[in-house]
Design a protein around this motif. Structure first.
Motif, PDB file in Angstrom:
ATOM      1  N   TYR A 204      -6.493   7.868  -4.878  1.00  0.00           N
ATOM      2  CA  TYR A 204      -7.051   7.961  -3.530  1.00  0.00           C
ATOM      3  C   TYR A 204      -6.599   9.182  -2.731  1.00  0.00           C
TER       4      TYR A 204
ATOM      5  N   ASN B 193      -2.917   3.010  -6.666  1.00  0.00           N
ATOM      6  CA  ASN B 193      -3.844   3.732  -5.775  1.00  0.00           C
ATOM      7  C   ASN B 193      -3.669   5.255  -5.858  1.00  0.00           C
TER       8      ASN B 193
ATOM      9  N   TYR C  53     -12.710  -1.303   6.292  1.00  0.00           N
ATOM     10  CA  TYR C  53     -11.418  -1.158   5.637  1.00  0.00           C
ATOM     11  C   TYR C  53     -10.994   0.308   5.623  1.00  0.00           C
ATOM     12  N   ASP C  54      -9.689   0.531   5.721  1.00  0.00           N
ATOM     13  CA  ASP C  54      -9.104   1.867   5.559  1.00  0.00           C
ATOM     14  C   ASP C  54      -9.701   2.893   6.514  1.00  0.00           C
TER      15      ASP C  54
ATOM     16  N   ARG D 178     -10.519  11.156   7.275  1.00  0.00           N
ATOM     17  CA  ARG D 178      -9.416  10.687   6.444  1.00  0.00           C
ATOM     18  C   ARG D 178      -8.791  11.834   5.654  1.00  0.00           C
TER      19      ARG D 178
ATOM     20  N   ASP E  41      -3.985   8.539   6.524  1.00  0.00           N
ATOM     21  CA  ASP E  41      -2.756   8.127   5.857  1.00  0.00           C
ATOM     22  C   ASP E  41      -1.887   9.349   5.608  1.00  0.00           C
TER      23      ASP E  41
ATOM     24  N   ALA F  86       0.615   4.568   7.029  1.00  0.00           N
ATOM     25  CA  ALA F  86      -0.787   4.325   7.362  1.00  0.00           C
ATOM     26  C   ALA F  86      -0.954   4.391   8.873  1.00  0.00           C
TER      27      ALA F  86
ATOM     28  N   TYR G 205       0.813  -1.217   0.000  1.00  0.00           N
ATOM     29  CA  TYR G 205       0.000   0.000   0.000  1.00  0.00           C
ATOM     30  C   TYR G 205       0.845   1.266   0.000  1.00  0.00           C
TER      31      TYR G 205
END
Length: 551
Positions: A384, A381, A349-350, A393, A354, A341, A311
């Motif tokens: 994102y 990714n 999830y997530d 986030r 980050d 992360a 990731y």
């Protein structure tokens, strides 16, 4: 090296009836005169981002439209992307026109089993839609080579498999759950559905490999792809270590690569080579448990390797050693939107913040990769940066698309200010990463850093910082680089303008030092941090170093 994996790779291990048996290796070896893959910038598109991210072509809560997929190809057109990799959902449920497992069969089974009707993606498939063909057509129109990136053992949403009809099931489970998975719990690596390493499938079982191959075969036979990527990172568990040897795991995986190579050659249009790529760990220590022998895979026909830290964007990898192992394979250093992360703060999830990768970090990572022998870089990714999930986030932004053309330009990258870092990135069994690190009072922590000088060499004074998980309090530290003592600095802020504020250190979490250019070396460097005084052990979570050359 195992004798069966030598120059006459005409044998491979197959598992039949629970026993290991050698049989003839029926797949052609790598052609000696095969051209090297010509691509410099790879771009990965997981399809999921089209619906989870808010973007110029997708309003929050809006269902799927094929124009979204076209727009995701369009937005990187003209920016240097020469190969676009589409991940068609999780791999287990075909997001293409399939005869092996037709959409009508799947969504009928899912509704009968779980009491849930199709989402907008399913309705598109049931209406005759074809994600793969739309993608290929748009890539051809926009001058990007269309690749399919196939997830070999994805574990997303499998935890819902035992739900009863009418019980809660995540809507995204429609992309993952199938009768093949539900009806064969004995194919799984373990019984714990909450453990990603257990709920995925056991590649030592021939039926598992055959299922995956049949889906890949359908894609290669029915679509005009430029190439195929075998994604070993989603998810990276394939075997029960206690039940297989290293040689057995390697031979199973190498044979699979050889089989796919033969498939690509057989289905090539007008004799044109179709490229075979593998997305594999950037750390050799992770390979054994996964059955990865990149040199053997190259002999079996692998053209490209995408070196991944899952990731994360990372800079300190085994790329130089891997380059020596496979001199004929095109290597790509994978970068993502994340360098760190954070801890989960919610469900699902997530569910975390980050730390985002900055342009300077992208440029430095690419420059180092080229210096260490990479043929190009890849982006995973990348979409994102956009609004995705809960507000905590954020802050969110559009992805920094303007950096893409520069990632191809070695000379331009070599003239840029540099920002190196170590963060708490992906870790698999058998791997030891330098950070995070708990340091006791009176103890010295060493951190290796591979550096690549800019054109003309480093000049002036740069900086070094370290960030604690929590406040570093009144602790006192000393720092050295390559044995040279550094002077502490009161300036602890970001070295370059940084819009991405997630997980940036507060002044009390940071310590900083000035770094004279004369103490830096091309290649291996060692940063030493001595905790002279503290009330308790302190945990370090991030380290960065910046330096400049002549513009």
């Amino acid at each position: 090296m195992n004798a069966a994996m030598g120059m006459n790779r005409r044998q491979f291990i197959s598992l039949a009836g629970g026993a290991l048996a050698l049989s003839s290796f029926p797949y052609p070896l790598r052609a000696e005169a095969a051209d090297r893959a010509p691509f410099r910038l790879l771009y990965s598109n997981d399809l999921t981002n089209l619906l989870t991210c808010v973007s110029p072509f997708h309003r929050k809560g809006e269902g799927f439209r094929p124009e979204m997929l076209e727009a995701s190809v369009d937005e990187v057109a003209g920016l240097g992307v020469d190969a676009h990799f589409l991940q068609p959902a999780k791999g287990w449920v075909p997001w293409w026109r399939s005869k092996i497992y037709p959409a009508a069969e799947h969504y009928r089974w899912f509704e009968e089993t779980y009491g849930k009707g199709p989402d907008s993606c399913g309705k598109y498939l049931l209406g005759g839609g074809d994600y793969v063909q739309v993608f290929i057509d748009r890539c051809r129109l926009r001058g990007q080579a269309p690749f399919i990136s196939f997830r070999l053992n994805d574990g997303h949403h499998l935890e819902w498999v035992d739900a009863k009809r009418g019980e809660k099931v995540d809507v995204n489970a429609q992309q993952a759950l199938t009768p093949f998975y539900r009806d064969h719990p004995e194919y799984r690596l373990g019984p714990d559905l909450h453990d990603w390493k257990q709920r995925v499938l056991n590649w030592a079982i021939p039926e598992v490999r055959e299922r995956v191959f049949s889906l890949i075969q359908e894609l290669c036979e029915n679509y005009d792809l430029e190439g195929l990527e075998l994604d070993y990172m989603r998810y990276f568990s394939f075997f029960r270590a206690a039940e297989t040897t290293s040689a057995q795991r390697r031979e199973i995986m190498t044979a699979f690569v050889g089989r796919v190579r033969a498939l690509l050659d057989r289905t090539a249009r007008q004799g044109k080579r179709r490229w075979l790529c593998a997305r594999v760990p950037a750390y050799v220590a992770a390979w054994d448990g996964m059955g990865i022998d990149l040199a053997a895979m190259a002999e079996a026909g692998l053209d490209m390797a995408n070196l991944s830290a899952s990731y994360f964007t990372v800079q300190q990898t085994d790329l130089p050693a891997i380059r020596k192992q496979v001199p004929g394979v095109a290597l790509y250093d994978e970068m993502t939107h994340v360098t760190w992360a954070g801890k989960p703060v919610g469900k699902g999830y997530d569910s975390r913040q980050d730390r985002r990768t900055t342009p300077e970090q992208f440029y430095t990572t690419a420059h180092l990769a080229y210096a260490e022998g990479a043929d190009g870089v890849s982006l995973f990714n990348f979409a994102y940066y956009r609004e995705y999930g809960e507000p905590y986030r954020g802050p969110f932004s559009e992805p920094p698309f303007l950096i893409l053309p520069h990632l191809r330009d070695k000379a331009w990258l070599a003239r840029q200010p540099q920002h190196y870092f170590l963060g708490p990135s992906w870790k698999d069994s058998g791997m030891t990463l330098p950070i995070p690190r708990t340091v006791k009072p009176g103890e010295t922590a060493s951190f290796p850093l591979d550096l690549a000088p800019p054109s003309g060499g480093w000049v002036g004074t740069g900086g070094l910082r370290v960030q604690g998980q929590d406040s570093l309090g009144e602790s006192r530290w000393e720092a050295r680089i390559n044995g040279v003592a550094l002077n502490e600095s009161a300036e602890r802020g970001e070295p370059y303008p940084n819009f991405y504020t997630q997980l940036l250190g507060k002044p009390e979490q940071l310590r900083a030092w000035r770094v004279p250019a004369s103490c830096l070396r091309p290649g291996k460097n060692v940063v030493e941090l001595f905790l002279r005084e503290a009330r308790q052990p302190l945990r370090l979570y991030f380290l960065d170093l910046w330096a400049s050359g002549t513009a």
